[in-house]
Every structure is written in structure tokens, then in C-alpha cells.
Design a protein around this motif. Sequence first.
Motif, short mmCIF file in Angstrom:
data_model
loop_
_atom_site.label_atom_id
_atom_site.label_comp_id
_atom_site.label_asym_id
_atom_site.label_seq_id
_atom_site.Cartn_x
_atom_site.Cartn_y
_atom_site.Cartn_z
N LEU A 1 33.80 30.85 -5.78
CA LEU A 1 34.07 29.41 -5.84
C LEU A 1 33.00 28.59 -5.12
O LEU A 1 32.40 27.72 -5.75
CB LEU A 1 35.47 29.11 -5.29
CG LEU A 1 35.80 27.63 -5.30
CD1 LEU A 1 35.88 27.10 -6.72
CD2 LEU A 1 37.10 27.36 -4.57
N PHE B 1 29.79 28.79 -7.26
CA PHE B 1 29.80 27.93 -8.44
C PHE B 1 29.73 26.47 -8.02
O PHE B 1 29.03 25.67 -8.65
CB PHE B 1 31.05 28.18 -9.27
CG PHE B 1 30.91 29.32 -10.23
CD1 PHE B 1 29.87 29.34 -11.13
CD2 PHE B 1 31.82 30.36 -10.23
CE1 PHE B 1 29.73 30.39 -12.02
CE2 PHE B 1 31.68 31.42 -11.11
CZ PHE B 1 30.64 31.43 -12.01
N ILE C 1 26.99 23.80 -9.29
CA ILE C 1 27.36 22.61 -10.05
C ILE C 1 27.00 21.34 -9.29
O ILE C 1 26.50 20.38 -9.86
CB ILE C 1 28.87 22.64 -10.38
CG1 ILE C 1 29.15 23.79 -11.34
CG2 ILE C 1 29.32 21.32 -10.99
CD1 ILE C 1 30.61 24.00 -11.62
N VAL D 1 23.91 22.36 -12.62
CA VAL D 1 23.79 23.73 -13.15
C VAL D 1 22.52 23.87 -13.96
O VAL D 1 22.18 23.00 -14.76
CB VAL D 1 24.96 24.08 -14.09
CG1 VAL D 1 25.05 25.58 -14.27
CG2 VAL D 1 26.25 23.54 -13.56
N LEU E 1 33.24 19.70 -5.18
CA LEU E 1 33.06 19.94 -6.62
C LEU E 1 33.75 18.85 -7.43
O LEU E 1 33.19 18.28 -8.36
CB LEU E 1 33.64 21.32 -6.95
CG LEU E 1 33.55 21.77 -8.40
CD1 LEU E 1 32.10 21.93 -8.78
CD2 LEU E 1 34.27 23.09 -8.58
N THR E 2 34.99 18.55 -7.03
CA THR E 2 35.76 17.54 -7.75
C THR E 2 35.07 16.18 -7.69
O THR E 2 34.93 15.49 -8.69
CB THR E 2 37.16 17.42 -7.14
OG1 THR E 2 37.71 18.72 -7.04
CG2 THR E 2 38.05 16.56 -7.99
N LEU F 1 32.12 16.17 -9.93
CA LEU F 1 32.51 16.14 -11.34
C LEU F 1 32.98 14.74 -11.74
O LEU F 1 32.75 14.29 -12.86
CB LEU F 1 33.63 17.14 -11.62
CG LEU F 1 33.23 18.61 -11.60
CD1 LEU F 1 34.38 19.47 -12.04
CD2 LEU F 1 32.04 18.86 -12.49
N PRO G 1 28.82 14.19 -13.27
CA PRO G 1 29.08 15.55 -13.78
C PRO G 1 27.84 16.40 -13.97
O PRO G 1 27.94 17.61 -14.04
CB PRO G 1 29.76 15.29 -15.13
CG PRO G 1 30.23 13.89 -15.06
CD PRO G 1 29.30 13.17 -14.16
#
Lengths: 436, 337, 234
Positions: B251, B254, B258, B262, B320-321, B324, B328
Motif C-alpha cells: 500500500l 503504490f 501514484i 505512476v 493517496l486519496t 486522487l 489524479p
Amino acid sequence: MTLNRTPLLFAVVAVMFAAVGIFQSWNLAFTVLNLGLISAIMTLGVNIQWGYAGLVNFGVMGFIALGGLAGVLVSMPPVPGAWAAGGTGVLAGLAAGVAGIVASVITWKKTAHMGGKRYTIMAAVVLVSVVVFRMIIDPAVAAIESFESAKSGYLGGLGLPIMISWVVGGVLAAAVAWVIGKVSLGLRSDYLAIATLGISEIIIYAMKNEDWLSRGVKNVAGLPRPVPYEIDLQQSPWLIEFTQNWGLSIVDTSSVIVKVSYAALFTVVLLIIYRLSEIALRSPWGRMMNAIRDNEVSAEAMGKDVKAKHLQVFIIGSAVIGVAGAMLTTLDGQYTPASYQPLRFTFLIWVMVILGGSGNNAGSIIGGFLVWFFWVEAEPIGLALIELLTFAMADDNWLKLHLIKSAAHTRYIAMGLVLILVLRFAPKGLIPEVKR
Amino acid sequence: MTDILNALVIFANFVLVPGLAYGSQLALGALGVTMVYSVLRFSNFAHGELMSFGAMTAILTTWALQSQGIGLGPLPTALLALPVAIVVTIAVALIADRAVFKYYRKTRAESVIYLIVSLGVMFFLGGLIRFIIGPNDRVFTDGQRFIMKARSFKQMTGLNEGLAIKMSQGITVVTAFIMVAFVFWFLNKTRTGKSMRAYSDNEDLALLSGINPERVVMITWIITGALAAVAGTLYGLDKSYKPFTYLSILLPIFASAIVGGVGNPIGAIVGGFVIAFSELTVTFAYKKMLTYVLPETLAPEGLVQALSTEYKIALSFVILTIVLLIKPTGLFSGKTI
Amino acid sequence: MSFLSGEHMTGGYGGADILHDCTIGVEKGEIAVVVGPNGAGKSTAMKAIFGMLSLREGKVMIDGEDITALNPEARVLKGMGFVPQTANVFTSMSVEENLEMGAFIRTDDFADTMTQVFDLFPILKDKRKQPAGELSGGQRQQVAVGRALMTQPKVLMLDEPTAGVSPIVMDELFDRIIEVARTGIAILMVEQNAKQALNIADKGYVLVQGRNRFTDTGAALMANDEVRRAFLGG
């Protein structure tokens, strides 16, 4: 072809369980069957997401754990002392938390025109919210957790019949799915996979650490049952008479009766969910989901709100998994957050879906049963295999000892192989999706 | 003045130094994920297990070396085992590609199929690792434990607070730096590296230019395998090796990839440090530090900790949230979505 | 027979044929332009000649050699260069790296070729360290042409090189293309801007529904009333 294959496969499963009953024990056979039934429901949930709509949920474990939490919150008796110590504090704290989130969202929306200043304001709002939240909730949590911590140390539940939690578990899972879906749907497909993987880890961490809610690693044991207790059965005259007449062990028989009762309950739930899934799949809604899955671009061009539809299907699938999670905790009679492992509770379910046949509900059920059966029996099979392969070695040979000790892990290897081989050589699974 | 220095030393000891080490590990992991993503166009969920496999090989080799009495003096023997781990992990990556992923390349499968296939590889490797080395905790550090001990730092500077630097932390940062420098040199200066970038940028045009895709893929796996072996070993050296943790570390890895964007190597490095430092700064208890800087009347009562350490992992998710939601494509605009 | 020629080409993408007995050719140092209405199969003809689409009938010849069976990469080695209409540069790579990648299959020293490309497109020399994705449309097309020139092709094929650029840039691009042709390279291009393209063409092909409709010198086609009325807008 598929028409003939489905009953055949169910017959195979039945024979396998009968074999366990006859050669090992009926007790074990029903243990395996009950978990197989629950696995099949979890598999249906994932199949709704993946098979119907092509959404990848790698957070199955989290939704299962949420369902389990519902089991605790619904069925356990409340702990009045803990409520007195910090109940209002926790509720106020949670209210403050929600208020903080609402305030943050409103601030974010209202400050869109402000450019760089937006982030400063946002940071301030979030910081204040967190501080207020913590100031209210921390003392309350401490008070609750120190109240008879060896015995309770948590708020307890509502003291309602545990079967209500099967619904509540679904609702809890659906609510969390809504949040995840809102954030990560509409982006690239792997973001949902990563986001769900993340949230499920976080849920498990929360369950392990928020003692006031779930007792954390101290576990909650002794959840009330929807079925009779063995000890009561063993004292009931009819059973005593029955076992004496047939020459059976009363301990084993009572335990089998309990398991059969569970199996009956679970079968009813499985059939209901299966039926509903089939109706949904055959409805215009299901056909539209398939259409979106097969060609997102053209579905979008036809004016379908792909993201909204994905959100629906994601929530529904997660709710089904939540229901199964609550059932699992019901069956276990206890809630042990530390026992949730992603390999077992997320990825194994995926193997079930892929093997059974993505998009086919009957296939998912078969996959659930077969893989679960194999998962349980892989250890004895692996052990037998290793003993066969190493029979020429001396009993104290280090390699032989090591292999025998590691036999349990062959199941992971086997599952990986099943997944890889099915995807490569039979990507449609045992019972392929019916194309309409 | 001394108070401020003391406060800074506390911060360095508990946030800066561990953050550099952890950030390096995440950066190496994220770089591997991003390489696979940019060339093969899928998120490789088996990357954690690849790291674990590398670490396991390093441990087994370390044991073998130790039993022969071979060591590196003050440095951990694992450093000597690292080349072996790299070679074995590269072999595993190449075999996995040949046996599994290649088929989906030929059939031009969707990236989501790759995702699930990588799950199968993850499962398989995870089982193999547990089969070989078992599921338990393994500590394999040897040699000198500290580059600088807290006590000697105190004596040296006369401050109240100590700054400790573990040998594993120092090695992590240096090794990671060398690896990253090598990868960037390779990607930007060599013909093969440039052809990889070209392939990742525009597959059709790369084919038109006579770039052989299978060769590009092979080199990608070689680099990824090497990165995974080093990242896995360093992580195990720093925090002790346990097969299970390599699934959880996926996690933050990633998230790093991100957050940075990416498919963008620089983004992966920056993302790794962003995640590492946010985890540490948010879960750090500032109480002791603040007692030095603030006047006594204002001294905090609680720990002054924004989030308890258990929720470290939640932080990568939160960041991450946020990314995003706001951007994004990540900080460095990776592949478009 | 021309230096490069696609003769009696018939075929399509699996389904119905798009090309019907279509013949296109170009000589060294010459510019041949393929024009025609939308959907006439112009780009398909280019792809067929470059081997990105297999023919059912007909053949492709270069310098007297039959290359119908070769794949695009092998055709590059035979001296063909191709500039696709879209996505024809590596956007994240610098101009210089784009040119290097163009020369990927060359094993000899290509520094001279790069100098020649920079002489031809001086603006690229100034921007050689910039990512190609940051350049303007016209400059990008120059990079794309430059990339294709790096293999020192004998034939350069361009699929609508002036699509989406301003008229001034278009004129400049055509000037450059003429310069390239003067070095002895055969140029075969598809163009939307039929009038301007035929102006610089030695040879013109008008395709309609995958068939040759008119074939003549550029000047003759410009002079042909029917061509002007139907395809050049009067």
C-alpha cells in the motif's frame, strides 16, 4: 453444455463433502460445509462487482471485518459502566468528527476560487477539526478502555438477536463502499484495486486498535447464537433417547445438530442472495452493467452515467460481502480482528470467483465450495504428497523435516497455481458466463 | 539556543533519520512498480512478494556465509549476499514473465486481467517463500549495530538529547542512492535505457523505429528484479524480515508511485519520501520536543501526537486519496488516466 | 516501374476491401502526392505500402525488389521511412533523443545525419534539449520528419504532415519537404490540403473509394477542370 455441467459440479461437491463425512467425520464435514456456504456468499459479492461490472475489489477482507463488527455491535450486551464512563464523550466525539468532515468538504467547495489560499484555509480547517475531535474523544476512549479492561473495556453492543447483524453488517459495508467508490471510481481501474486494498488494511488496523469499539486484540468472545447450544442439547431428553437408540455419541451428535442448524440458516441466506443476484443480472440493470463492462466508451457515449452505475454495483457487492462477514462472526461465536489475513480473506475469494467463472453466479458458488474444500484439505493432501516424495529419506533428514513442517504453506502455492492456470487455459472458469 | 538544538536533535533522531531510511526503501519499491507500469502497463501486485523473495534469498545467503565464517566486519554480511539476491530475484522476475505475463502480452489482454494474473503470481510466490523460509520473524543483521550511538553523540556535542544512526539506516540510504543513480543514468544516458523510455512513451512509434519490445520488457524485468531485491533486503535489514509485512508494504509503495505520478521515475522517488515523512511527522509525539522550545507554562500535557503510530498505514491511504481527488495524475504527472 | 511502387493493391483490415487495384509509385528525388475525398483509402494505401496492413492482391516493390512479405521494421531496413499522422513523436523525450531513437536500428555513427537534420530544421537545433511534447504543432512535425530521416531512408512517406498546422507553417513545411526531395529522397505523401500539395508535386494520385481515379503530374492535375471542380473546390 453448461446446462449439464452445473448439476454435475454440484454433485461433485456433494460427493466430496460426503467423503469427508464418511472418511474423516461428519463434524468436520459440516464445519467445512458451513464455511463453504459463507465463502460462496462472499464469492457472490465479488462476482457482482467483478463479473457483472469488471470492478476489482482487493479489499474483501475489510468488508468481511466490518460485517463481523456488526455482529459484535448488534448482539453483545451493552456495558453500562463503560457507557457511563465515556459513552456520551465518544458519541460527542464522533459527532464532532462528522462535523469536521462536513466542515472540510464545505470549505473545499466554497474556496474553489481562492487559488493558493485554498490549501492554507483547508489545512487550518482540517487541523482544527482533528484537534477538537481528539480533545473530545480521547478522554472518553481512555475512560471506556480502562473500565474493567480485563472483562470488557468497551462499550458492548445493543444486546439484540445476532441475526439482525447480518443486515447491519451489509449496511456498514455498503456505507464504507460508498466512500471508497466516490473517491476511486471513475479513475483508472487499478486505483480501485489499490484503494480497496488500502482501506481493508486500515479497517483491520482500526479493529485491532480501537478497543472501545471492538476490544481490539483482546477479542470479543461468547457472541450469542441463533441456534441451540451443544450443552443444552446434550441435556434434552429427546436427544439422549435418540442417541441411545441409535448407539451414537451424544457429544458428536449435538455438535452435528448445531452445525446442521447453521448450515440450514446459511443455505437460506445463500439461496436468497443467489436468487436476487440472478434476478438483477437478468434485469435491464444487469444487462446494462454487462454492456458497460464490455465497452465502457460506447456506454458512456450512449449517455450512461458509468461512474454512478459502477458505484451502485460496488456498493451492492460490498454489502453482500458484509453480510457474509457478519455470518462468519456468528458462526465463530467470537470476533478476533487479528485473525483477518488478506491472503485468506481477500485473495482466496478471488481464486473462488475466477475458478468458478466470472459473471456466473452458480459458478461463483461452485468456486466457493471447491476452493474452500481444497483450502481445508490442502494441508493433509500436501503432507501426504510430501511424505510420499520423501519416503526414501531418513526420518531425521533436515530437508524432510523442513518440508513436513512447511506442508501447510503448499496451499498458497496451489492457490496461486490454480489462479494462474485457470486464467491462462480456461479464463471463463468452470461455469462460463451466460451471454444473453 | 541549546534548547532549540535539543529539539532539533529529537526531531532528527525520530523523524529525519528514520524517514530517510524508510523513504529510500519506499522509493526503491515504488520505482520498481513504476517501471513495470510504464512499460508493461499494469500495476504489479506481485511486487511486494518479489521484494520478499529477494530479502529471503539474501537471508539464506547470509546464513550460508555466516556458517563459513565469512563476514564484512562492521558491515552486515547481508551486503555481501545482496548480489546473489539480485541475481536470483531477476531470475524469478524473468521466469514469471516467461511463464505467465508473456502470454497476456501476446493476446493484448486488458490491464485489469494483468492485475488479477499478478495476484496469482503474488499468491504463488508468497506460498513459495513461506514454504522455504517459514512465516516467522527473522533478524539477520550482524556486524556493528550503530554508526553513531546516542551516547557518543551526547558526549560529542554536550547536548541533552542523543542522535542515533543505525548501521542499517546508513546502508539503506547509501545503497538506495547508488541504485537510483544507476537507474537514472541507465534510463537517460544509455541507448537501451532511452529505447525503454521511447517504448513507454509511444509503443507504435517505438516499433516503427525498430525497437524490439521483447528486449525492452526483458530489461524492464531485470531492473525491476534488481530494485525489488535491494528494496526488500534493505527493508528486512532495517525492520527485521517477516513474509507477511511485504503484503502490507504494497500500500505505501503504490501510494508513493501514484502520489509521484505512476510511470514517472522521479515521481516514484519523491513520492516515496513524501509518504515516509508524512507517516513519521504525523505519528510523531511532539511532547518532548515542545518542552524544549515552549516556555514552561505552555508545556503540553498529552503526547501531542496527531495520529497514533498504529495508523501509520492509514496515512499513505489518506495522502493517496487527497492526491486522487485533487490531481489524479500525481505530483509529476505520470501516465494519464 | 517506379523506385517505390505499390502495384494493383487490393485489401483492407480483415473485413471488406478498402483498396481496389490501386497503384501508386514514386521516383527518387520526386514528390508524389495522394489526394482524394475523406474515406478514399489514402491512409490505407500508405499503410499498405509500409506493410502495416496485408494485401490480398498486388505487390509492393522497392528498387526492383519485392517487399510485399516484409513487416514494417524490415522495410525500414530496406530504406523506407514513415511519419504517421498522429502520435508521431516521443512527447516525453527531448528533440535530440527523438532523433536518436529514429536512428535506433543504425549501428554506425549517426552524428552526421543529425547535423543534416539540424541544418534542415534549424529551430530543432535550438530546442534540442526540450521535450518534444512542449513544442508547437509545426515544430513537432519537423521533429517527426527529422526522426524518420535519421535512418537515411531512400523513401520518405508522410501521412498528412500538415494536419492541424497554420497556413504559414504549412508553407514552411512544404518548403522543407522540397529540400528533402532535392537530396535525392523519394517522397510519398497523403494530403488534405490538396491544392497546395499538388503545387509542389511532381506526380499526383487522386483516389476515390480505394481506386485510382486520376494519375498525372501535379501541374496537369491542377489544370484538369474535372479534378479542380470535384476535388480542389473550384
